[in-house]
Structure formats: structure tokens, C-alpha cells
Design a protein around this motif. Sequence first.
Motif: not given
Length: 493
Positions: A253-279
Motif C-alpha cells: 500500500q502507498t501512503p495515498a492509500g492505493e494498493s499495488w501488486f508486484l510479481h514476476f514473469q519467467d522470461l527464460h534466459a532473461y530470468g524472472r522479471v518484475v511487473h507492477l499491477q494496480p490492485m
Amino acid sequence: MTAPWTADTGDGHYRNPILYADFSDPDVIGVGDDFFMTASSFNRVPGLPLLHSTDLVNWRLVGHALERLRPEDFYRTPRHGCGVWAPALRHHDGRFWIVYPDPDHGIYVTTSDDPAGTWTEPRLILPGSGLIDPCPLWDDDGNTYLVHGWAKSRCGFNNRLTAYRMRPDLTGPLDTGTVIVDGDSIPGCRTLEGPKWYQHDGWYWIFAPGGGVQHGWQYAMRSRDVLGPYEPRIVLTQGDTTVNGPHQGAWVQTPAGESWFLHFQDLHAYGRVVHLQPMTWDGNGWPVIGDRGAPVRRHRKPATTTHTPRPFAGTPEWTWPANPEPGWSTRLPDADGLRLLCRPGDDLRKAPAVLGRRLPGPRVRAETTVHLDAGIGARAGLTVLGQAYCWIGLEQRPGGPVLVCRTADAAGEAERDVSPPVPVDRPVRLAVTVADGAITRFAADSGTGWTQYGPPVQATPGHWIGATLGLFALGSHGHADFGPLVIAASEEP
């Protein structure tokens, strides 16, 4: 020089992934106006990277919580797929806490009053094989708990979450543990792991991934009682997007009260990259992640107090695949140059003395120079290293150094030349370009301009990690001097 990837689009929006680099199993917390992230590091040393942000989009590396892997002797050689699995980062009682698992030894805890500062020596709090992905919870009623998953590769079973009552300082359990979620009882559930534990709106929440790394999904589970029973719901799937396996991350949660979710995506040789999603939260109190449960590619940035664009930057992250010995690398007087001592080894996958970096984007060009001062048979160069690998550099022969480019296409396979050796009489410039799909091309300049050596080579991931961009020096004695490793965006598609 252009950065290989920038998530901040400069117009109040961002694009995913926010980190186009291998930061697997991210956990994120907010402390005041600041956000901090850690991630799995597996057999990389130092481990447990710490990243800082003020807007959840632009991140900088500020340090590591784990300078060396424990047990010390066990990690003197590369233990691929071992080491630090999914950690949990928390802020409690004025301190930062990281609880992390080693699937072969148990669950550890380390703490600090400054994420960028010194962390305590890791303490083993739950010894055992197969214990993974822990997360503590300091309950509002004063009790303390810890939940974790299980690795079938170590203990013969998985798909369940076990919780313990703990001492408040996490120095040990107060009971023998209780299974609070049995994935086998959830229709379609498999490989349930990676729990993150929260309290919100009168409920206890466990956010946990299922389905495996490449094609999994994200559960949210809630209960009125800390030990369950927990009601599960799938809240994030690939849907009709190209973002495979969107799961295993953190709600913040942000100080403004918003919720967000961070997760990964497996891109093989690039590894597991990080995404940010609104919640957001629906009328029944359940989280809604992304675009109605599917990942977004572009979105407005979080409402935070600081919006200064700051691409992924900070402390240059060099890691070894095992605990290094003193003196393996030293800084050269001219800024960012490095001297690597030659260490014994033939197969780069088994060599502990490969100094590496994560691939930082989909299209990358890395350049350096190398001068080899070593005995006959010594080798030094630039590599993209995974379960297969290729490298370009120098080999010392009786008549002097030669420029070589070699590959090993499969685990256990011996290296072979992919271009004829070329005698050289000076330091050589080396380069590798990583293009779309992690296709690598190696080049060198020995004084007559850039020349490509060998055919394009498909980069491959390591064991649970992406490919490593590395420097190395192997041999019985001597050293190799490398110039600064310059990494920038490449225009090659």
C-alpha cells in the motif's frame, strides 16, 4: 549511452516489466514514503539484494543483506538451484527483517535498522530439508507466526502451507507446526508455495502462487482466524495476454492509500522479471489485480509523494556463483577496471570464480577490454553463461595469446571452438550483443576494427536463474585485467 530498459515512460505512466532483470520472487514493503524490495538470489553471492524506490516504478540497488552463503563450506563451489529461495521482507518494531529459506538447510532470519547498511549474521530458526518460502506475521493481538511452503525435490511432497507460533524475535518456534492450507483440497491447485501473510479489514490474508513458475497463477486466501480455514480465490492469471505465469510477489500500500501488486514473469534466459499491477477491492472485499485479473502492460504510475524518474541504477551489482576467496578480484587504479586472479577450472558452469551481472534488458550490448598475463593454458574473457554458454576472449599459448570464441551447448559438454583462433599482441576489446529472444553475438577488436566471431548463439537460463553476463580468468597462475564493463541498449532486433 541509453539504458537497456526504462519502465517510466515520462508521461505519468509506466510500462511492464518495471525491472527487466532477474529479480525472482520479489517481496516489497512500504515504510513511510519509501519502498524496499528483496528477491531470491539462489547461489549468487552476495545474496538477498536490497532495492529502494519512492514510486514503485523506478528502483535502485542499495546493497545486499547476505554477504556470504551459509553453511560456508557447502557453498565454496557452485550449487546451482540451491541457496536463497523466496524471501520475505518486513518492517517491525523499528527494524527490517528478512526471513529466507535454503531448501537444503532450513529457514534463516537476518535483521537491520537500515536496508542499505549492515545486516545481522543469519540465524537458522527452523532447520530441515524442504522448508521454503517463509513469511512472518506479527499479529495485532501480540502473537507472532510464520508460514512456509514445501519443496517436493527435497522432502517428497509439496502443495501445502505450514504455520508455527513463533517467539516475537523469530529466534525459534513455540510449537511443531500446523498445516493451515492443503492445496490438494483446492480444485485444480498444484505447486502451492510462496505465501505472503497480511492483515486487512478484519481478515487474515495469504497471497500465494500456484501452478508452477512458467504457467502459474496467483491466489488470494482469507480467514477470520489466523490458522484458518482459508478460503481461496484465483485473482491473477495470464488471460489473453503474453505475460505467462503472473504470480509470486507482494501486495503493498502507498501512503495515498492505493494498493499495488508486484510479481514476476519467467522470461527464460532473461530470468524472472518484475511487473507492477494496480490492485483494488471489490464489493465483497476481495482483491482485483491488473485489468480484471489479467496483467496490464501500461498503466498510470502510483500516486506517491515523489515522481522523480530514476531508471534502475545504484550500486553496480557483481556476484559470484559461490563464496569467493579473498583476492579473487581487485579494482584497477583507472576507475572501474578489474583484475581477476586466474583460478583453476575448465567448465565455466562449475567454476566459482566467474564474476557476473544480470542481463538488464531485452536488447543489450556489453563491451570491455582484456589483457591476459598468465601461464600457458590460461583463459580470460566475456561470457553469457547458463546451462549452456558461449564466451570470447584470450587463451595463453606457447607462442603468445590468441583470440578465441568457444561454446558448450549442453550441460557436461566440453567447450569447442566456433571460430579459428587469431594470434594477438595487445589488449583486445570484447563485446557481446543480446538481441530479442536472447540471441547472442560475440565480437572483438584486436586493432583492426570490430569483427564478429562465431555464429549467433541462443542464451539459456541457469538453474532457477536467468543467464549471467560474466567475466572470468581461469588457469593455474597469473591474472587478467579488464577495463570497465560498459552496458547499454542495443539497436539489434
